[in-house]
Write a protein that holds these residues in place. Structure first.
Motif, mmCIF file in Angstrom:
data_model
loop_
_atom_site.group_PDB
_atom_site.id
_atom_site.type_symbol
_atom_site.label_atom_id
_atom_site.label_comp_id
_atom_site.label_asym_id
_atom_site.label_seq_id
_atom_site.Cartn_x
_atom_site.Cartn_y
_atom_site.Cartn_z
ATOM 1 N N LEU A 147 0.809 -1.211 0.000
ATOM 2 C CA LEU A 147 0.000 0.000 0.000
ATOM 3 C C LEU A 147 0.846 1.267 0.000
ATOM 4 C CD1 LEU A 147 -2.813 -1.013 2.513
ATOM 5 C CD2 LEU A 147 -2.840 -1.090 0.023
ATOM 6 N N ALA A 148 2.179 1.133 0.015
ATOM 7 C CA ALA A 148 3.022 2.318 -0.091
ATOM 8 C C ALA A 148 2.705 3.021 -1.404
ATOM 9 C CB ALA A 148 4.492 1.924 -0.030
ATOM 10 N N ALA A 149 2.630 4.354 -1.373
ATOM 11 C CA ALA A 149 2.153 5.098 -2.540
ATOM 12 C C ALA A 149 2.964 4.820 -3.786
ATOM 13 C CB ALA A 149 2.163 6.588 -2.224
ATOM 14 N N ALA A 150 4.293 4.854 -3.665
ATOM 15 C CA ALA A 150 5.129 4.651 -4.838
ATOM 16 C C ALA A 150 4.895 3.270 -5.440
ATOM 17 C CB ALA A 150 6.604 4.828 -4.472
ATOM 18 N N GLU A 151 4.829 2.257 -4.585
ATOM 19 C CA GLU A 151 4.618 0.898 -5.076
ATOM 20 C C GLU A 151 3.228 0.739 -5.679
ATOM 21 O OE1 GLU A 151 5.405 -1.833 -1.957
ATOM 22 O OE2 GLU A 151 7.328 -0.916 -1.435
ATOM 23 N N ALA A 152 2.224 1.285 -4.998
ATOM 24 C CA ALA A 152 0.857 1.124 -5.463
ATOM 25 C C ALA A 152 0.633 1.837 -6.793
ATOM 26 C CB ALA A 152 -0.110 1.650 -4.410
ATOM 27 N N PHE A 153 1.111 3.070 -6.895
ATOM 28 C CA PHE A 153 0.903 3.815 -8.136
ATOM 29 C C PHE A 153 1.710 3.196 -9.271
ATOM 30 C CE2 PHE A 153 0.969 7.894 -10.654
ATOM 31 C CZ PHE A 153 -0.382 7.876 -10.922
ATOM 32 N N ALA A 154 2.911 2.700 -8.951
ATOM 33 C CA ALA A 154 3.723 2.052 -9.981
ATOM 34 C C ALA A 154 3.049 0.793 -10.508
ATOM 35 C CB ALA A 154 5.110 1.724 -9.423
ATOM 36 N N ARG A 155 2.324 0.082 -9.635
ATOM 37 C CA ARG A 155 1.631 -1.126 -10.071
ATOM 38 C C ARG A 155 0.560 -0.823 -11.106
ATOM 39 N NH1 ARG A 155 1.208 -2.772 -4.570
ATOM 40 N NH2 ARG A 155 -1.024 -2.391 -4.666
ATOM 41 N N LEU A 156 0.114 0.430 -11.149
ATOM 42 C CA LEU A 156 -0.892 0.814 -12.134
ATOM 43 C C LEU A 156 -0.282 1.048 -13.511
ATOM 44 C CD1 LEU A 156 -3.047 3.302 -10.014
ATOM 45 C CD2 LEU A 156 -3.332 0.834 -10.299
ATOM 46 N N ILE A 184 -2.063 13.727 -19.184
ATOM 47 C CA ILE A 184 -3.002 12.617 -19.065
ATOM 48 C C ILE A 184 -2.214 11.316 -18.934
ATOM 49 C CG2 ILE A 184 -4.953 11.414 -20.118
ATOM 50 C CD1 ILE A 184 -5.336 13.951 -21.870
ATOM 51 N N TYR A 185 -2.510 10.543 -17.884
ATOM 52 C CA TYR A 185 -1.872 9.249 -17.664
ATOM 53 C C TYR A 185 -2.922 8.145 -17.766
ATOM 54 C CZ TYR A 185 2.133 11.834 -15.854
ATOM 55 O OH TYR A 185 3.199 12.684 -15.721
ATOM 56 N N ARG A 186 -2.631 7.132 -18.555
ATOM 57 C CA ARG A 186 -3.489 5.949 -18.617
ATOM 58 C C ARG A 186 -2.896 4.875 -17.713
ATOM 59 N NH1 ARG A 186 -7.565 4.071 -21.553
ATOM 60 N NH2 ARG A 186 -7.450 5.858 -22.987
ATOM 61 N N THR A 187 -3.742 4.249 -16.889
ATOM 62 C CA THR A 187 -3.284 3.234 -15.955
ATOM 63 C C THR A 187 -3.922 1.890 -16.287
ATOM 64 O OG1 THR A 187 -5.047 3.695 -14.366
ATOM 65 C CG2 THR A 187 -2.991 4.948 -14.134
ATOM 66 N N SER A 188 -3.316 0.828 -15.774
ATOM 67 C CA SER A 188 -3.844 -0.516 -15.982
ATOM 68 C C SER A 188 -3.592 -1.326 -14.716
ATOM 69 C CB SER A 188 -3.172 -1.185 -17.188
ATOM 70 O OG SER A 188 -1.766 -1.252 -17.004
ATOM 71 N N GLY A 189 -4.094 -2.564 -14.695
ATOM 72 C CA GLY A 189 -3.925 -3.390 -13.505
ATOM 73 C C GLY A 189 -5.118 -3.298 -12.590
ATOM 74 N N GLU A 190 -4.876 -3.072 -11.290
ATOM 75 C CA GLU A 190 -5.962 -3.041 -10.305
ATOM 76 C C GLU A 190 -6.969 -1.943 -10.602
ATOM 77 O OE1 GLU A 190 -6.631 -2.793 -5.460
ATOM 78 O OE2 GLU A 190 -4.630 -2.563 -6.308
ATOM 79 N N ILE A 191 -6.497 -0.786 -11.067
ATOM 80 C CA ILE A 191 -7.377 0.335 -11.407
ATOM 81 C C ILE A 191 -7.056 0.767 -12.832
ATOM 82 C CG2 ILE A 191 -8.113 2.678 -10.826
ATOM 83 C CD1 ILE A 191 -7.277 2.125 -7.954
ATOM 84 N N GLU A 192 -7.959 0.508 -13.763
ATOM 85 C CA GLU A 192 -7.767 0.870 -15.153
ATOM 86 C C GLU A 192 -8.523 2.161 -15.434
ATOM 87 O OE1 GLU A 192 -8.859 -2.335 -17.675
ATOM 88 O OE2 GLU A 192 -7.332 -3.701 -16.868
ATOM 89 N N GLY A 193 -7.821 3.144 -15.990
ATOM 90 C CA GLY A 193 -8.484 4.403 -16.294
ATOM 91 C C GLY A 193 -7.507 5.451 -16.747
ATOM 92 N N ARG A 194 -7.941 6.710 -16.666
ATOM 93 C CA ARG A 194 -7.104 7.841 -17.059
ATOM 94 C C ARG A 194 -7.161 8.893 -15.963
ATOM 95 N NH1 ARG A 194 -7.913 10.104 -22.908
ATOM 96 N NH2 ARG A 194 -10.053 10.429 -22.188
ATOM 97 N N PHE A 195 -6.019 9.579 -15.769
ATOM 98 C CA PHE A 195 -5.871 10.590 -14.729
ATOM 99 C C PHE A 195 -5.220 11.829 -15.324
ATOM 100 C CE2 PHE A 195 -6.026 6.469 -12.863
ATOM 101 C CZ PHE A 195 -6.750 6.610 -11.694
#
Length: 205
Positions: free
Chosen positions: A114-123, A140-151
């Motif tokens: 749940l550390a922020a760097a690890e969690a966000f990197a997993r996306l 704009i960042y597109r993420t994948s994995g546990e949370i798929e979307g755009r930020f």
């Protein structure tokens, strides 16, 4: 800082997607392993503003106050005024019903993932363009994995917009009337006279 909870960790009374969104707003700076992509310092800039969200077709609006260590959101859900305070450093979240002078304390589980760097990197965030949101320049960042979307994130790490699709439906959020600046620490404390109920610990994955 930590990214406390993902969409599957929330318990009532706050909708799971709402808690996931609040958690993402608390994400810290990160470098994606194995790449030179430097992510913005998400969560490090103190600010306040209004927000609009749509949670599986249910609109929610309110006011937020953000500091690097905590975040407060004031909103009305199903006609009831609610205050949500996320305090990862204290290992807890507070769901407050001001009119009833009651609150629920939800412990946040210890988890190295749940550390922020690890969690966000997993996306696996990947930059895919730039856009102005509510007067703020963002990447704009597109993420994948546990949370798929755009930020949509500013250079100083303010998340101006989110769009995610989950098994509970589509979730969107946009920040308005952004004002950067230090926030009163009292905003992130339990108000006096409020009766606290201890909530159940969120389940581990």
């Amino acid at each position: 800082m930590v990214l406390p909870l993902g969409p599957r960790h929330c318990r009532p009374p706050l909708p799971a997607l709402l808690l996931a969104a609040l958690a993402l707003m608390m994400a810290g700076a990160a470098l994606l392993p194995g790449t030179a992509l430097a992510l913005p310092p998400v969560g490090e800039t103190p600010y306040s503003g209004r927000f609009t969200m749509d949670i599986a077709g249910q609109p929610v609006t309110g006011t937020l106050y953000h500091s690097p260590d905590a975040e407060r959101r004031e909103m009305t859900v199903e006609g009831t005024g609610q205050v949500f305070i996320l305090r990862p450093a204290a290992g807890e979240a507070l769901m407050i019903l001001p009119a009833a002078k009651m609150a629920m304390r939800i412990p946040l589980p210890p988890d190295p993932g749940l550390a922020a760097a690890e969690a966000f990197a997993r996306l696996d965030p990947q930059a895919e363009g730039e856009e102005t949101v509510a007067g703020e320049a963002t990447t704009i960042y597109r993420t994948s994995g546990e949370i798929e979307g755009r930020f949509w994130i500013t250079d100083d790490g303010v998340v101006m917009r989110m769009e995610t699709d989950t098994d509970r439906g589509r979730y969107t959020m946009e920040l308005l009337d952004l004002e950067r600046g230090a926030q009163d620490p009292a905003l992130f404390e339990l108000p006096p006279g409020v009766q606290v109920m201890e909530g159940m610990a969120p389940p581990r994955q």
